[in-house]
Enzyme design. Sequence first.
Site, short mmCIF file in Angstrom:
data_model
loop_
_atom_site.label_atom_id
_atom_site.label_comp_id
_atom_site.label_asym_id
_atom_site.label_seq_id
_atom_site.Cartn_x
_atom_site.Cartn_y
_atom_site.Cartn_z
N ASP A 94 -11.81 -24.01 -25.99
CA ASP A 94 -10.79 -23.38 -26.83
C ASP A 94 -10.67 -21.86 -26.62
OD1 ASP A 94 -10.75 -25.93 -27.86
OD2 ASP A 94 -10.84 -25.30 -29.95
N HIS B 66 -16.02 -22.87 -26.05
CA HIS B 66 -15.02 -21.79 -26.02
C HIS B 66 -15.13 -20.96 -24.74
CE1 HIS B 66 -15.16 -22.71 -30.31
NE2 HIS B 66 -13.97 -22.15 -30.41
#
Length: 280
Positions: free
Chosen positions: A93, A239
């Site tokens: 992400d 991430h």
Amino acid sequence: MGKSTAMSSSASNPTESWPWPPAMRASAAWHVAAIGAGVLVPGALPWAIGAIVLNHALITGAGLTPRSSLLGPNVTRLPEAAAARREVAITIDDGPEPEVTPRVLDLLDARGQRATFFCIAERVLKHPELAREIVARGHSIQNHTAQHRHNFSFLGPRGFVKEIARAQDILTEVTGQRPTCFRAPAGLRNPFLEPVLHRLGLSLVSWTRRGFDTREGDPAKVMARLSRNLQARDILLLHDGNAARTAEGKPVLLEVLPLLLERLRADGLRAVTLPEGLKP
Ligand SMILES: [Zn+2]
């Protein structure tokens, strides 16, 4: 599937024909009953107010629980068919991030594995070549809002349409592929989100486990969280944007990903994109 995905960001009435989840319909009925009792039954008003406060606390709690499906459908694992295919989904992400994402792509390529990037559309606008490279190398880009606003979970229907439909338009324009999956910033949401996703033809996807790798810089700890009970159908959250740093100052994802890919190989698991892994 087969839903219209041609909605424009200027849609005027995002609340039209809401497919309210059963919990929301129950909540509406609860309000009507509480208000009715409060008005009609002598002495019932404090109880009625208490009942409504409790109801709101439950809804707020569901919105603060990323893996809850009380507010609408929420994918937390791949479907059963993925178990036979020995598939997991790695989701990454908050990118694209020029310092990190190209190295992530190299690590994935070296192992022949695929991932899904929940990109922030405004970052895609800043790095369109990098976004196109993600897709060209066989990975998937999905919708993680236009701006990743910190107050996202407080938005109403119009605010959601603006953030999500605009991201759909940007991502489709830059990559040539229209996202089918959506993830809320930090997984936080409220009851107005589901109807908007439904109209845009998007499925809410959260995760089975996350490494908390925006805060935890120790690769071993992130890896331990991700790999506890690791099995086919898992959706893992990492991430590339906003990544915590290791003691040596490296984005923690770059240390964790080789460990994770080695573990998948050892367990005979295959990392696939969400559109592939979600196939029934
Ligand atoms: Zn995010």
